[in-house]
Structure formats: structure tokens, C-alpha cells
Design a protein around this motif. Structure first.
Motif, PDB file in Angstrom:
ATOM      1  N   ASP A 102      34.806 -11.783  36.005  1.00 22.03           N
ATOM      2  CA  ASP A 102      34.766 -12.315  37.367  1.00 22.03           C
ATOM      3  C   ASP A 102      35.376 -11.341  38.370  1.00 22.03           C
ATOM      4  O   ASP A 102      36.395 -10.689  38.086  1.00 22.03           O
ATOM      5  CB  ASP A 102      35.541 -13.636  37.437  1.00 22.03           C
ATOM      6  N   HIS A 103      34.777 -11.317  39.569  1.00 22.22           N
ATOM      7  CA  HIS A 103      35.309 -10.504  40.663  1.00 22.22           C
ATOM      8  C   HIS A 103      35.007 -11.203  41.986  1.00 22.22           C
ATOM      9  O   HIS A 103      34.161 -12.117  42.049  1.00 22.22           O
ATOM     10  CB  HIS A 103      34.681  -9.106  40.674  1.00 22.22           C
ATOM     11  N   TYR A 104      35.706 -10.775  43.039  1.00 22.24           N
ATOM     12  CA  TYR A 104      35.436 -11.253  44.393  1.00 22.24           C
ATOM     13  C   TYR A 104      35.276 -10.053  45.310  1.00 22.24           C
ATOM     14  O   TYR A 104      36.048  -9.077  45.230  1.00 22.24           O
ATOM     15  CB  TYR A 104      36.573 -12.129  44.909  1.00 22.24           C
ATOM     16  N   VAL A 105      34.276 -10.108  46.177  1.00 21.52           N
ATOM     17  CA  VAL A 105      34.131  -9.115  47.236  1.00 21.52           C
ATOM     18  C   VAL A 105      34.549  -9.783  48.545  1.00 21.52           C
ATOM     19  O   VAL A 105      34.181 -10.930  48.823  1.00 21.52           O
ATOM     20  CB  VAL A 105      32.689  -8.569  47.316  1.00 21.52           C
ATOM     21  N   TYR A 106      35.398  -9.099  49.327  1.00 19.39           N
ATOM     22  CA  TYR A 106      35.936  -9.616  50.589  1.00 19.39           C
ATOM     23  C   TYR A 106      35.396  -8.785  51.746  1.00 19.39           C
ATOM     24  O   TYR A 106      35.278  -7.556  51.646  1.00 19.39           O
ATOM     25  CB  TYR A 106      37.461  -9.544  50.590  1.00 19.39           C
ATOM     26  N   VAL A 107      35.115  -9.457  52.863  1.00 20.97           N
ATOM     27  CA  VAL A 107      34.635  -8.776  54.071  1.00 20.97           C
ATOM     28  C   VAL A 107      35.452  -9.279  55.263  1.00 20.97           C
ATOM     29  O   VAL A 107      35.754 -10.471  55.365  1.00 20.97           O
ATOM     30  CB  VAL A 107      33.133  -9.071  54.309  1.00 20.97           C
ATOM     31  N   ARG A 108      35.840  -8.364  56.149  1.00 23.93           N
ATOM     32  CA  ARG A 108      36.478  -8.742  57.413  1.00 23.93           C
ATOM     33  C   ARG A 108      35.972  -7.816  58.514  1.00 23.93           C
ATOM     34  O   ARG A 108      35.504  -6.703  58.236  1.00 23.93           O
ATOM     35  CB  ARG A 108      37.997  -8.694  57.306  1.00 23.93           C
ATOM     36  N   GLU A 122      36.447 -13.262  54.486  1.00 26.56           N
ATOM     37  CA  GLU A 122      35.413 -14.074  53.850  1.00 26.56           C
ATOM     38  C   GLU A 122      35.165 -13.470  52.476  1.00 26.56           C
ATOM     39  O   GLU A 122      35.159 -12.235  52.332  1.00 26.56           O
ATOM     40  CB  GLU A 122      34.123 -14.088  54.674  1.00 26.56           C
ATOM     41  N   LYS A 123      34.938 -14.311  51.487  1.00 25.01           N
ATOM     42  CA  LYS A 123      34.810 -13.783  50.114  1.00 25.01           C
ATOM     43  C   LYS A 123      33.595 -14.369  49.425  1.00 25.01           C
ATOM     44  O   LYS A 123      33.092 -15.431  49.787  1.00 25.01           O
ATOM     45  CB  LYS A 123      36.075 -14.098  49.301  1.00 25.01           C
ATOM     46  N   GLN A 124      33.133 -13.651  48.390  1.00 28.39           N
ATOM     47  CA  GLN A 124      31.993 -14.080  47.573  1.00 28.39           C
ATOM     48  C   GLN A 124      32.269 -13.711  46.125  1.00 28.39           C
ATOM     49  O   GLN A 124      32.621 -12.570  45.816  1.00 28.39           O
ATOM     50  CB  GLN A 124      30.702 -13.411  48.050  1.00 28.39           C
ATOM     51  N   HIS A 125      32.103 -14.691  45.239  1.00 29.32           N
ATOM     52  CA  HIS A 125      32.315 -14.448  43.810  1.00 29.32           C
ATOM     53  C   HIS A 125      31.094 -13.775  43.204  1.00 29.32           C
ATOM     54  O   HIS A 125      29.953 -14.062  43.570  1.00 29.32           O
ATOM     55  CB  HIS A 125      32.572 -15.783  43.094  1.00 29.32           C
ATOM     56  N   PHE A 126      31.309 -12.852  42.263  1.00 34.18           N
ATOM     57  CA  PHE A 126      30.218 -12.285  41.475  1.00 34.18           C
ATOM     58  C   PHE A 126      30.756 -11.929  40.094  1.00 34.18           C
ATOM     59  O   PHE A 126      31.973 -11.927  39.861  1.00 34.18           O
ATOM     60  CB  PHE A 126      29.590 -11.059  42.157  1.00 34.18           C
ATOM     61  N   GLU A 127      29.855 -11.656  39.173  1.00 32.03           N
ATOM     62  CA  GLU A 127      30.241 -11.352  37.803  1.00 32.03           C
ATOM     63  C   GLU A 127      29.653 -10.018  37.362  1.00 32.03           C
ATOM     64  O   GLU A 127      28.524  -9.681  37.726  1.00 32.03           O
ATOM     65  CB  GLU A 127      29.758 -12.451  36.842  1.00 32.03           C
ATOM     66  N   VAL A 128      30.431  -9.283  36.586  1.00 28.89           N
ATOM     67  CA  VAL A 128      29.942  -8.093  35.902  1.00 28.89           C
ATOM     68  C   VAL A 128      29.683  -8.504  34.462  1.00 28.89           C
ATOM     69  O   VAL A 128      30.599  -8.920  33.749  1.00 28.89           O
ATOM     70  CB  VAL A 128      30.961  -6.942  35.954  1.00 28.89           C
ATOM     71  N   MET A 165      43.663 -15.477  45.866  1.00 28.90           N
ATOM     72  CA  MET A 165      42.397 -15.473  46.583  1.00 28.90           C
ATOM     73  C   MET A 165      42.474 -14.809  47.952  1.00 28.90           C
ATOM     74  O   MET A 165      41.491 -14.783  48.694  1.00 28.90           O
ATOM     75  CB  MET A 165      41.881 -16.911  46.734  1.00 28.90           C
ATOM     76  N   ASN A 166      43.641 -14.256  48.281  1.00 28.83           N
ATOM     77  CA  ASN A 166      43.747 -13.427  49.475  1.00 28.83           C
ATOM     78  C   ASN A 166      43.736 -11.943  49.116  1.00 28.83           C
ATOM     79  O   ASN A 166      43.985 -11.090  49.971  1.00 28.83           O
ATOM     80  CB  ASN A 166      45.033 -13.765  50.245  1.00 28.83           C
ATOM     81  N   GLY A 167      43.466 -11.640  47.835  1.00 28.26           N
ATOM     82  CA  GLY A 167      43.420 -10.249  47.392  1.00 28.26           C
ATOM     83  C   GLY A 167      44.790  -9.649  47.167  1.00 28.26           C
ATOM     84  O   GLY A 167      44.922  -8.417  47.095  1.00 28.26           O
TER      85      GLY A 167
END
Length: 485
Positions: free
Chosen positions: A375-381, A393-399, A442-444
């Protein structure tokens, strides 16, 4: 029978039941270790309907036929009955099979062992598509199961296929007689005509609901079998269904008269924040719930209803995020950046070229091959023209697992229980040693780091919410989403 090597079993599971979301599934092979003692797979976020693929490792299983069992676990801890699937494990040296099929073997009811069934010879071929006549004269009357498997010219056997059938007292003729009775039994066949009788209307077909008495059965999982008899005294094959016996619940005829809610930790039934409503059978309305007292970050809102009889429902929940107060911003966007998992600090992320009063477009974000499996999260601001940065803002994705022995071994790491209230256990294969452990919120933000080979993590002092647990080992890395509740 072109491929005989089975390393990973992939399951598509469709599970749905009322009152509560699915928070995890557990699986086991062959023998039930007891509810809660199987291998857990976290479902995050919780869902009402589960429809996804799971890669389930089979390393450690002996060669031969096995059965995989899967059951769902709700957020209140209750479980569904199991779903099962047969599969086969082949020897490690059983590589891609290029040999032709040169025969079949079959048996009834009990496996005599590979190669010991009744042989059926065929002309060697890559694909066999023909009918076989299989004698049943030696079988007793009643229900049976036929198993068949193929054999290649290099001596390897496929997994079996099977079908249920029934042997009648009378010669099999085209049936023109009406159905006149039915019987059922649980788990073990007492013999045709010796099961529990059900009164049914006579007719050509049976299409109605049937009641089975389960009030004297202990709690647990069962199978019920049903067969019917016609006017000529011929019995059908059985049909069956799996079910669970659970604690008896009373029928609720009282109206709902209250709603209560709480955040993160259950204060106890009746001790939440109360919302009074007009007595009603169902509740379909919007409720304003204040969040001013909550700290910034991720929280879980839980709601349950109470009726005029003083009984409360199970709670439903939803994950929410509380952000710091902000003012209305009229400045245009001049920059944007992203990062994965750990925040490098404002302005230090990977730049995204953008501008305007708002962003409504897709971004292509490259994920490097160095990302760990899981599991990973990509964050954008974004940043506006007065220098102010937005919240994340974040989005979950998987490797996904890559091909290779190391990836297969890494996938065997077990992290449980998940969700957890305090202790999180790490179970690793003997060939793996931990080099570092990180816990990321979840705030990195990295909130825990250790270079010890820990087997347990105490999260009792960690705030409730979702986290990434990242393990660096001697053969690779794993990132796992966990829930503290």
C-alpha cells in the motif's frame, strides 16, 4: 493439461450481508482453526459489498489436492459462513507442461490416490473433447460423486473435476411422474428415505420456500442437503447449501426514538452524543454533527440508533478528516507538487506544472521501481499567488507483487490483527530479518522508526486512524495499510 504448476491461488469473492460493513476477511486451508484464527486480510476502507481479487500464498502446503476456505468479518466482529474452493499444489519442479494428454482416471466418492483410479485411455492430444461411458452398476442406490483427472505423457496428473449424481432403485427412464415428497438432512447422509420429511404439494416441479429446523443445533457452520421423490418412488440427486447457526436475535417491533454518535472510541451503549428524533420505524434524514472539538487529522464517526424498547442497533461508521480552519481564498493557483507516503516538507515535493483559479485535470505521476510492494498514498497540494499552500489531498494505490522468489517470500509476511486496538504482531518466514520499521500517518508524517527486528508493536498510545506500516527486510520491502481503533 498444459500447466500443472499452481503457486498462488487467486480468489474473486462476492460477500454481502446486512447490519455492518466488511472490515476484513480471513482464510485457511483444509481444516478450520476456529473463527478469528485464520489468516487475516484487511479490507480498507470497510465496504458493504466485497468484490475484488486476493493473492493468497500457498507456500508450505504439501503437493496434492487442497481446499481454500474464506469468510468475511464485519466491523462488529461477527463473521459470515465460509466460501470454499478446491485447488491443487504441484511439485516445485513441475514446470510448464508441454506434454500431450494420453489418458484419464476416475473414481467414485473416495480418492484411491493419484494413479490408482480406473483408467480411461485416449489418443495423445493437447486437448481432449469427447464423451466417456462410465459404468455405475457396482454402486449402491443413493447419492454419489464422480471424480475424474487427466494424465500427460510424462506421467503428471491434473487436479480433479467432479459431479454429483444419484443411483435409483429402478432403471433410469424418462421421468413423467410428479414430485410427491421431499426430505432433508444436515452434513451426513442417513440414507435415502431416512432423512427428515418435508410436506410439499405434488407437482411436476417444486418451486417454494422450505423451512428447516435448526433450533437444536449448536452454533457453527453446516450444510443442509435436500432431495425429492416422485410418484414412482425414484429419488433425485441432492441439492445443498452452506449456512451458519448464530445466536438467536429477537424480532424488533419497536420504533426508533433516538440516535447517538461518538468519535473514534465507543463510550458504551447509551453514553454517546444523543440526537432526539420523532418515533419512527425507519430513519431517513440528515443530521448535523459538530466536529469543532476534534483535533486536525483522521477520525472515525460512529452512529447507532435506539428504539422505544431500550435496544440499540449495531453502529455504522465513516472515516472523516478534520482540517485546520482556513479562509476563503481568491488568489489563483501558481504551483503544485506531489509526494508519495512521506512529506518532504512544503515546497520540497515533485513539481506539477499547472495554473489557474482551479485545477480540473488528470496528472500522470510516475512511480519509480524502488517503491516497496504493498500500500502507498500519493499526496498533492497547490500554492496560490500570495504564497499560501493548500491542505493535502491524497489517493491510495498499490504496488503489486512482482515475479520472483523474493516477492513471493515477502508476501508471506503476516501483520495482525488489523484493525488493532493496541498490539500489532509481525510474523515473518524464517528467511526474512527486519532491518527497519516505520509508521507513517495520513498526513505523511513519520511517527515511529526502529532498526530493531521487532515482532510486536505497541500502538496503544497512537491515535486512532489509518497508518502505513513500512518494513525494510534483508530481501525486500513491504508497505501495509493498518487501522488503529
Amino acid at each position: 493439461m498444459k500447466r500443472l504448476l499452481y503457486l498462488v491461488f487467486v480468489l474473486t469473492s462476492y460477500v454481502m450481508y446486512a447490519q455492518g460493513d466488511i472490515s476484513e476477511i480471513e482464510y485457511y486451508f483444509d481444516t478450520d482453526p476456529g473463527i478469528g484464527n485464520g489468516t487475516s486480510i484487511d479490507i480498507d476502507p470497510d465496504v458493504e459489498l466485497l468484490n475484488q481479487n486476493f493473492s493468497i500464498p500457498t507456500t508450505g502446503l504439501s503437493t496434492g489436492n487442497h481446499k481454500l476456505f474464506v469468510r468475511a468479518v464485519k466491523d462488529d466482529g461477527s463473521t459470515s459462513y465460509y466460501y470454499s474452493q478446491n485447488f491443487s499444489i504441484r511439485a516445485a519442479n513441475a514446470t510448464f507442461n508441454s506434454s500431450d494428454i494420453d489418458g484419464f482416471e476416475y473414481y467414485f466418492d473416495t480418492d484411491p490416490g493419484i494413479g490408482n483410479g480406473t483408467q480411461l485411455m485416449v489418443t495423445d492430444s493437447e486437448l481432449i473433447n469427447e464423451s466417456f461411458s462410465i459404468p455405475t452398476g457396482s454402486l449402491s442406490t443413493g447419492s454419489h460423486r464422480l471424480f475424474i483427472r487427466s494424465k500427460s505423457s510424462d506421467g503428471l496428473h491434473s487436479e480433479y473435476d467432479n459431479v454429483a449424481f444419484s443411483i435409483s432403485n429402478n432403471p433410469a427412464v424418462f421421468n413423467t411422474n410428479d414430485i410427491v415428497s421431499a426430505e432433508y438432512y444436515f452434513d451426513t447422509d442417513p440414507g435415502t428415505g431416512n432423512a427428515t420429511n418435508i410436506s410439499i404439494p405434488s407437482g411436476e416441479t417444486l418451486n417454494e420456500n422450505l423451512a428447516f429446523l435448526t433450533n437444536v443445533m449448536p452454533l457453527g457452520n453446516y450444510r443442509v442437503f435436500l432431495r425429492v421423490k416422485n410418484a414412482n418412488d425414484d429419488w433425485s440427486m441432492y441439492d445443498r447449501v452452506t449456512f451458519s447457526v448464530v445466536p438467536l436475535a429477537g424480532v424488533n417491533i419497536s420504533d426508533i426514538n433516538t440516535i447517538e454518535y461518538f468519535f473514534d472510541t465507543d463510550p458504551g451503549i447509551g453514553l454517546g452524543n444523543n440526537i432526539t428524533i420523532t418515533d419512527t420505524e425507519t430513519v431517513t434524514q440528515s443530521v448535523a454533527i459538530p466536529t469543532a472539538s476534534l483535533s486536525a487529522g483522521t477520525h472515525r464517526l460512529c452512529i447507532r440508533v435506539g428504539n422505544t424498547n431500550g435496544t440499540y442497533s449495531l453502529f455504522t461508521h465513516n472515516v472523516i478528516s478534520v482540517k485546520t480552519p482556513s479562509f476563503f481564498n481568491t488568489a489563483s493557483i501558481v504551483a503544485a507538487e506531489y509526494f508519495i507516503d512521506v512529506d518532504p516538507g512544503i515546497g520540497n515535493g515533485n513539481a506539477i506544472v499547472t495554473s489557474g483559479d482551479n485545477i480540473d485535470e488528470d496528472f500522470l505521476i510516475t512511480t519509480s521501481g524502488s517503491l516497496s510492494m504493498g500500500d502507498h498514498y500519493v499526496y498533492v497540494r497547490v500554492q496560490n499567488s500570495d504564497g499560501t499552500w493548500s491542505l493535502l489531498e491524497k489517493q491510495h494505490f498499490e504496488v503489486e507483487e512482482t515475479l520472483g522468489i523474493n516477492s513471493e517470500i515477502i508476501s508471506e509476511i503476516s501483520i495482525y490483527p488489523n484493525p488493532t486496538q493496541s498490539i500489532l504482531n509481525l510474523k515473518l518466514p524464517n528467511t526474512i530479518t527486519i532491518e527497519s520499521i516505520d509508521l507513517i500517518d495520513m498526513n505523511g508524517k513519520q511517527i515511529f522508526h526502529s532498526i530493531e527486528a521487532l515482532k510486536k508493536l505497541d500502538l496503544s498510545n497512537v491515535s486512532n486512524g489509518i497508518y502505513l506500516l513500512q518494513l525494510k527486510t534483508n530481501i525486500g520491502e513491504l508497505s501495509k495499510r493498518i487501522v488503529k481503533q
